[in-house]
Design a protein around this motif. Structure first.
Motif, mmCIF file in Angstrom:
data_model
loop_
_atom_site.group_PDB
_atom_site.id
_atom_site.type_symbol
_atom_site.label_atom_id
_atom_site.label_comp_id
_atom_site.label_asym_id
_atom_site.label_seq_id
_atom_site.Cartn_x
_atom_site.Cartn_y
_atom_site.Cartn_z
ATOM 1 N N CYS A 94 -23.784 -30.783 -37.744
ATOM 2 C CA CYS A 94 -22.745 -29.805 -37.437
ATOM 3 C C CYS A 94 -22.804 -28.752 -38.539
ATOM 4 O O CYS A 94 -22.800 -29.077 -39.723
ATOM 5 C CB CYS A 94 -21.367 -30.462 -37.407
ATOM 6 N N MET B 50 -21.443 -35.594 -40.230
ATOM 7 C CA MET B 50 -21.883 -35.065 -38.938
ATOM 8 C C MET B 50 -23.355 -34.634 -39.035
ATOM 9 O O MET B 50 -23.683 -33.455 -39.060
ATOM 10 C CB MET B 50 -21.006 -33.883 -38.492
ATOM 11 N N HIS C 122 -19.075 -30.211 -42.798
ATOM 12 C CA HIS C 122 -19.045 -31.324 -41.836
ATOM 13 C C HIS C 122 -20.284 -32.214 -41.927
ATOM 14 O O HIS C 122 -20.184 -33.438 -41.777
ATOM 15 C CB HIS C 122 -18.877 -30.791 -40.414
ATOM 16 N N GLN D 9 -13.117 -27.770 -34.498
ATOM 17 C CA GLN D 9 -14.277 -27.126 -33.914
ATOM 18 C C GLN D 9 -15.551 -27.682 -34.549
ATOM 19 O O GLN D 9 -15.599 -27.903 -35.758
ATOM 20 C CB GLN D 9 -14.222 -25.616 -34.144
ATOM 21 N N HIS D 10 -16.569 -27.913 -33.699
ATOM 22 C CA HIS D 10 -17.841 -28.432 -34.172
ATOM 23 C C HIS D 10 -18.990 -27.816 -33.369
ATOM 24 O O HIS D 10 -18.764 -27.219 -32.317
ATOM 25 C CB HIS D 10 -17.905 -29.956 -34.000
ATOM 26 N N VAL E 68 -20.622 -26.436 -39.142
ATOM 27 C CA VAL E 68 -19.334 -26.011 -39.686
ATOM 28 C C VAL E 68 -19.233 -26.505 -41.126
ATOM 29 O O VAL E 68 -19.595 -27.645 -41.426
ATOM 30 C CB VAL E 68 -18.167 -26.559 -38.833
HETATM 31 CU CU CU Z 1 -18.177 -30.336 -37.347
#
Ligand code: CU
Length: 151
Positions: free
Chosen positions: A134, A144, A139, A97-98, A136
């Motif tokens: 991102c 990211m 990440h 998931q991102h 998350v």
């Molecule tokens: Cu991510």
């Protein structure tokens, strides 16, 4: 009695017949299936059309598609004109998931699963560099992240 039975049979026959008539549509799945399929594709085309016309109506809205996965974004330097409104589309091409967020503007997509897309519209009123990432955990640190340059 016999005439009553005959009448009952007649009534039942009519009911069954009309039931059959009513039931004919479900009983012919080919006709049923043939009809919804084109309908669905028409609806999809309508959606695309409406998206296109939305974009056409808002002439300034440019769509920027950024794909991302573990752990990268395929565009890490995006250029935007000052005052430009863009629709940023994030396509999650990874397995995890991102999301794609611009922390300075508090804008971004939802956290989406593998294969999903989400988008948001944002107007860049001021020149400068806006980082996106991102959100998350971990990440961004693993790659990211990117920059939107507004000039
Ligand atoms: Cu991510």
């Amino acid at each position: 009695m016999e005439s009553r039975i005959a009448l009952l049979l007649l009534v039942s026959a009519i009911l069954v017949t009309s039931g059959c008539l009513n039931g004919e549509d479900p009983e012919t799945p080919e006709g049923e299936l043939d009809q919804p399929e084109p309908d669905e594709s028409v609806e999809e085309e309508d959606d695309e059309d409406s998206e296109t016309s939305d974009a056409e109506n808002g002439e300034d809205v440019r769509q920027i598609v950024i794909e991302g996965g573990e752990h990268y974004f395929d565009s890490d330097n995006v250029e935007v004109e000052q005052g430009e409104t863009v629709e940023i589309v994030f396509a999650n091409t990874g397995d995890m998931q991102h999301d794609l967020r611009i922390p300075d503007l508090d804008e971004g997509t939802e956290v989406i699963s593998s294969g999903e897309r989400d988008s948001f519209e944002v107007t860049f009123d001021e020149e400068g560099e806006y980082d996106f990432e991102c959100s998350v955990s971990g990440h961004a640190e693993q790659g990211m992240e990117g920059t939107i340059t507004v000039r």
